[in-house]
Design a protein around this motif. Structure first.
Motif, PDB file in Angstrom:
ATOM      1  N   GLU A   9       0.835  -1.208   0.000  1.00 14.11           N
ATOM      2  CA  GLU A   9       0.000   0.000   0.000  1.00 14.11           C
ATOM      3  C   GLU A   9       0.872   1.261   0.000  1.00 14.11           C
ATOM      4  OE1 GLU A   9      -3.196   0.164  -0.349  1.00 14.11           O
ATOM      5  OE2 GLU A   9      -4.185  -1.522   0.629  1.00 14.11           O
ATOM      6  N   GLY A  10       0.260   2.360  -0.366  1.00 16.14           N
ATOM      7  CA  GLY A  10       0.958   3.655  -0.334  1.00 16.14           C
ATOM      8  C   GLY A  10       0.341   4.592  -1.353  1.00 16.14           C
ATOM      9  N   ILE A  11       0.643   5.886  -1.224  1.00 17.57           N
ATOM     10  CA  ILE A  11       0.065   6.844  -2.170  1.00 17.57           C
ATOM     11  C   ILE A  11       0.749   6.703  -3.529  1.00 17.57           C
ATOM     12  CG2 ILE A  11      -0.836   8.504  -0.483  1.00 17.57           C
ATOM     13  CD1 ILE A  11       1.672  10.220  -0.928  1.00 17.57           C
ATOM     14  N   ASP A  12       0.129   7.291  -4.536  1.00 16.46           N
ATOM     15  CA  ASP A  12       0.622   7.197  -5.912  1.00 16.46           C
ATOM     16  C   ASP A  12       2.086   7.689  -5.980  1.00 16.46           C
ATOM     17  OD1 ASP A  12      -2.278   6.898  -7.292  1.00 16.46           O
ATOM     18  OD2 ASP A  12      -2.334   8.340  -5.641  1.00 16.46           O
ATOM     19  N   GLY A  13       2.880   6.955  -6.741  1.00 18.44           N
ATOM     20  CA  GLY A  13       4.277   7.368  -6.917  1.00 18.44           C
ATOM     21  C   GLY A  13       5.209   6.848  -5.833  1.00 18.44           C
ATOM     22  N   CYS A  14       4.723   5.974  -4.951  1.00 25.26           N
ATOM     23  CA  CYS A  14       5.595   5.478  -3.867  1.00 25.26           C
ATOM     24  C   CYS A  14       6.490   4.329  -4.356  1.00 25.26           C
ATOM     25  CB  CYS A  14       4.783   5.046  -2.645  1.00 25.26           C
ATOM     26  SG  CYS A  14       3.784   3.585  -2.943  1.00 25.26           S
ATOM     27  N   GLY A  15       6.262   3.864  -5.579  1.00 27.37           N
ATOM     28  CA  GLY A  15       7.150   2.842  -6.159  1.00 27.37           C
ATOM     29  C   GLY A  15       6.654   1.413  -5.970  1.00 27.37           C
ATOM     30  N   LYS A  16       5.351   1.246  -5.749  1.00 31.59           N
ATOM     31  CA  LYS A  16       4.804  -0.103  -5.529  1.00 31.59           C
ATOM     32  C   LYS A  16       5.125  -1.040  -6.687  1.00 31.59           C
ATOM     33  CE  LYS A  16       0.653   1.688  -4.768  1.00 31.59           C
ATOM     34  NZ  LYS A  16       0.247   1.444  -6.109  1.00 31.59           N
ATOM     35  N   THR A  17       4.900  -0.562  -7.915  1.00 35.15           N
ATOM     36  CA  THR A  17       5.071  -1.432  -9.093  1.00 35.15           C
ATOM     37  C   THR A  17       6.506  -1.957  -9.202  1.00 35.15           C
ATOM     38  OG1 THR A  17       3.465   0.046 -10.105  1.00 35.15           O
ATOM     39  CG2 THR A  17       4.507  -1.552 -11.564  1.00 35.15           C
ATOM     40  N   THR A  18       7.478  -1.066  -9.046  1.00 39.40           N
ATOM     41  CA  THR A  18       8.890  -1.452  -9.125  1.00 39.40           C
ATOM     42  C   THR A  18       9.223  -2.470  -8.042  1.00 39.40           C
ATOM     43  OG1 THR A  18       9.300   0.846  -9.706  1.00 39.40           O
ATOM     44  CG2 THR A  18      11.242  -0.466  -9.140  1.00 39.40           C
ATOM     45  N   GLN A  19       8.758  -2.215  -6.840  1.00 35.92           N
ATOM     46  CA  GLN A  19       9.096  -3.100  -5.716  1.00 35.92           C
ATOM     47  C   GLN A  19       8.396  -4.451  -5.842  1.00 35.92           C
ATOM     48  OE1 GLN A  19      11.519  -2.575  -3.813  1.00 35.92           O
ATOM     49  NE2 GLN A  19      11.879  -0.419  -4.261  1.00 35.92           N
ATOM     50  N   ILE A  20       7.175  -4.458  -6.356  1.00 35.66           N
ATOM     51  CA  ILE A  20       6.461  -5.731  -6.522  1.00 35.66           C
ATOM     52  C   ILE A  20       7.182  -6.588  -7.557  1.00 35.66           C
ATOM     53  CG2 ILE A  20       4.306  -6.762  -7.407  1.00 35.66           C
ATOM     54  CD1 ILE A  20       2.824  -4.509  -5.895  1.00 35.66           C
ATOM     55  N   LYS A  21       7.668  -5.954  -8.614  1.00 40.57           N
ATOM     56  CA  LYS A  21       8.415  -6.696  -9.645  1.00 40.57           C
ATOM     57  C   LYS A  21       9.658  -7.330  -9.003  1.00 40.57           C
ATOM     58  CE  LYS A  21      10.364  -6.083 -14.272  1.00 40.57           C
ATOM     59  NZ  LYS A  21      11.767  -6.424 -14.026  1.00 40.57           N
ATOM     60  N   GLU A  22      10.375  -6.523  -8.230  1.00 45.84           N
ATOM     61  CA  GLU A  22      11.620  -6.992  -7.596  1.00 45.84           C
ATOM     62  C   GLU A  22      11.344  -8.163  -6.629  1.00 45.84           C
ATOM     63  OE1 GLU A  22      14.796  -6.170  -8.010  1.00 45.84           O
ATOM     64  OE2 GLU A  22      15.491  -7.353  -6.269  1.00 45.84           O
ATOM     65  N   ILE A  23      10.378  -8.010  -5.743  1.00 44.38           N
ATOM     66  CA  ILE A  23      10.174  -9.091  -4.759  1.00 44.38           C
ATOM     67  C   ILE A  23       9.563 -10.339  -5.397  1.00 44.38           C
ATOM     68  CG2 ILE A  23      10.165  -7.722  -2.620  1.00 44.38           C
ATOM     69  CD1 ILE A  23       7.129  -7.854  -2.640  1.00 44.38           C
ATOM     70  N   SER A  24       8.801 -10.144  -6.471  1.00 44.25           N
ATOM     71  CA  SER A  24       8.216 -11.352  -7.088  1.00 44.25           C
ATOM     72  C   SER A  24       9.290 -12.149  -7.827  1.00 44.25           C
ATOM     73  CB  SER A  24       7.028 -11.015  -7.982  1.00 44.25           C
ATOM     74  OG  SER A  24       7.438 -10.134  -8.968  1.00 44.25           O
ATOM     75  N   GLU A  25      10.391 -11.496  -8.220  1.00 39.00           N
ATOM     76  CA  GLU A  25      11.501 -12.245  -8.828  1.00 39.00           C
ATOM     77  C   GLU A  25      12.369 -12.895  -7.741  1.00 39.00           C
ATOM     78  OE1 GLU A  25      13.273  -9.247 -11.306  1.00 39.00           O
ATOM     79  OE2 GLU A  25      11.589  -9.327 -12.737  1.00 39.00           O
ATOM     80  N   TRP A  26      12.428 -12.247  -6.583  1.00 34.85           N
ATOM     81  CA  TRP A  26      13.283 -12.729  -5.489  1.00 34.85           C
ATOM     82  C   TRP A  26      12.639 -13.875  -4.687  1.00 34.85           C
ATOM     83  CZ3 TRP A  26      12.076 -12.142  -0.191  1.00 34.85           C
ATOM     84  CH2 TRP A  26      13.116 -12.448   0.694  1.00 34.85           C
ATOM     85  N   LEU A  27      11.340 -13.759  -4.466  1.00 33.83           N
ATOM     86  CA  LEU A  27      10.655 -14.707  -3.565  1.00 33.83           C
ATOM     87  C   LEU A  27      10.821 -16.206  -3.913  1.00 33.83           C
ATOM     88  CD1 LEU A  27       7.300 -13.062  -2.439  1.00 33.83           C
ATOM     89  CD2 LEU A  27       8.931 -14.228  -0.946  1.00 33.83           C
ATOM     90  N   PRO A  28      10.706 -16.601  -5.208  1.00 29.28           N
ATOM     91  CA  PRO A  28      10.777 -18.040  -5.495  1.00 29.28           C
ATOM     92  C   PRO A  28      12.075 -18.700  -5.034  1.00 29.28           C
ATOM     93  CG  PRO A  28       9.875 -16.870  -7.367  1.00 29.28           C
ATOM     94  CD  PRO A  28      10.354 -15.826  -6.405  1.00 29.28           C
ATOM     95  N   ASN A  29      13.191 -17.951  -4.988  1.00 26.00           N
ATOM     96  CA  ASN A  29      14.448 -18.545  -4.521  1.00 26.00           C
ATOM     97  C   ASN A  29      14.836 -18.070  -3.123  1.00 26.00           C
ATOM     98  OD1 ASN A  29      14.910 -19.999  -6.943  1.00 26.00           O
ATOM     99  ND2 ASN A  29      15.429 -18.035  -7.909  1.00 26.00           N
ATOM    100  N   SER A  30      13.882 -17.532  -2.402  1.00 22.91           N
ATOM    101  CA  SER A  30      14.193 -16.976  -1.077  1.00 22.91           C
ATOM    102  C   SER A  30      14.219 -18.050   0.007  1.00 22.91           C
ATOM    103  CB  SER A  30      13.125 -15.940  -0.704  1.00 22.91           C
ATOM    104  OG  SER A  30      11.868 -16.595  -0.593  1.00 22.91           O
ATOM    105  N   GLY A  31      13.730 -19.233  -0.331  1.00 23.06           N
ATOM    106  CA  GLY A  31      13.632 -20.288   0.680  1.00 23.06           C
ATOM    107  C   GLY A  31      12.326 -20.210   1.468  1.00 23.06           C
ATOM    108  N   LEU A  32      11.525 -19.188   1.190  1.00 19.20           N
ATOM    109  CA  LEU A  32      10.276 -19.020   1.946  1.00 19.20           C
ATOM    110  C   LEU A  32       9.131 -19.818   1.333  1.00 19.20           C
ATOM    111  CD1 LEU A  32      10.384 -15.156   2.589  1.00 19.20           C
ATOM    112  CD2 LEU A  32      10.924 -16.980   4.212  1.00 19.20           C
ATOM    113  N   MET A  33       9.210 -19.996   0.007  1.00 13.80           N
ATOM    114  CA  MET A  33       8.076 -20.614  -0.686  1.00 13.80           C
ATOM    115  C   MET A  33       8.309 -22.085  -0.969  1.00 13.80           C
ATOM    116  SD  MET A  33       7.217 -17.768  -3.574  1.00 13.80           S
ATOM    117  CE  MET A  33       5.980 -18.787  -4.350  1.00 13.80           C
ATOM    118  N   HIS A  34       7.233 -22.836  -0.978  1.00 15.10           N
ATOM    119  CA  HIS A  34       7.310 -24.228  -1.399  1.00 15.10           C
ATOM    120  C   HIS A  34       7.579 -24.235  -2.907  1.00 15.10           C
ATOM    121  CE1 HIS A  34       6.063 -28.410  -2.025  1.00 15.10           C
ATOM    122  NE2 HIS A  34       6.382 -28.542  -0.733  1.00 15.10           N
TER     123      HIS A  34
END
Ligand code: TYD
Length: 209
Positions: A9-34
């Protein structure tokens, strides 16, 4: 047992889209997900097929589009209902991890604190629409309204973005109150992009390890 539901969450321009792209690429190899779980990146408004049409109606900035605040609230809620039933619920039931750019608290911040609609009505609608679906973690990317406007200087504003600084200040104050009340992860999004990503990853590790 089901997948995990993460909301940014956050107001417009806070960078949600960029950060979501980054974490969605990182998460599968983070050891957190099955290994068999997938990442489902989604957003509100417009996270479902039907919702894409509602997003167009909600955001078209053509001078004609000027819904009453209650009408606006109902359309955001309709979008969410469709999003939950067609995308979020089925994904969580398949053990996937859903990352959503905005969810219910955007309504509380924009339509509640921003437009001044009765928060009890917003919460009642939320109960009807969300049923048992609640985020496992909400991350609030905090920037000032001034920075929000400066970052969007060269972008054509959508209908909500063209509301101006006073509206944005009310929304931002609302977000800050909700974040405190609900114990969200609060991350300063005025920092360098890499620093923001690192802090988000730390909070994901802290919550889901
Ligand atoms: P967003 O997708 O974040 O915009 P962009 O793609 O330009 O980054 O959100 C669209 C707009 O909708 C945003 O200004 C916030 C507003 N909004 C509400 O007013 N209420 C809501 O419930 C939601 C989900 C969004």
């Amino acid at each position: 047992m089901r997948g995990k539901f993460i909301v940014i969450e956050g107001i417009d321009g806070c960078g949600k889209t960029t950060q979501i792209k980054e974490i969605s690429e990182w998460l599968p190899n983070s050891g957190l997900m099955h290994k068999t779980s997938k990442i489902i990146k989604t957003r509100e408004p417009g996270g479902s097929e039907f919702g894409k049409k509602l997003r167009e109606i909600l955001l078209a900035n053509n001078g004609i589009n000027d819904p009453d605040p209650l009408t606006e609230l109902l359309i955001y809620s309709a979008d969410r209902s469709e999003h939950i039933s067609k995308v979020i619920k089925p994904s969580l039931n398949r053990f996937d991890w859903v990352i959503s750019d905005r969810f219910c608290d955007s309504t509380l911040a924009y339509q509640g604190y921003g437009r001044g609609l009765d928060q009890q009505i917003i919460k009642q609608l939320e109960n009807i629409v969300c049923q048992e679906i609640k985020p496992d973690l909400t991350i609030f990317l905090e920037i000032s309204p001034e920075m929000s406007i400066a970052r969007r200087e060269n972008k054509i504003p959508d209908r909500i973005e063209s509301e101006g600084i006073e509206f944005l200040q009310k929304v931002n104050e609302g977000f800050k109150l909700i974040a405190k009340e609900k114990n969200w992860e609060i991350i300063s999004a005025s920092q360098e992009i890499k620093k923001v990503s690192a802090e988000i990853k730390d909070s994901l590790l802290k919550h889901f390890r």
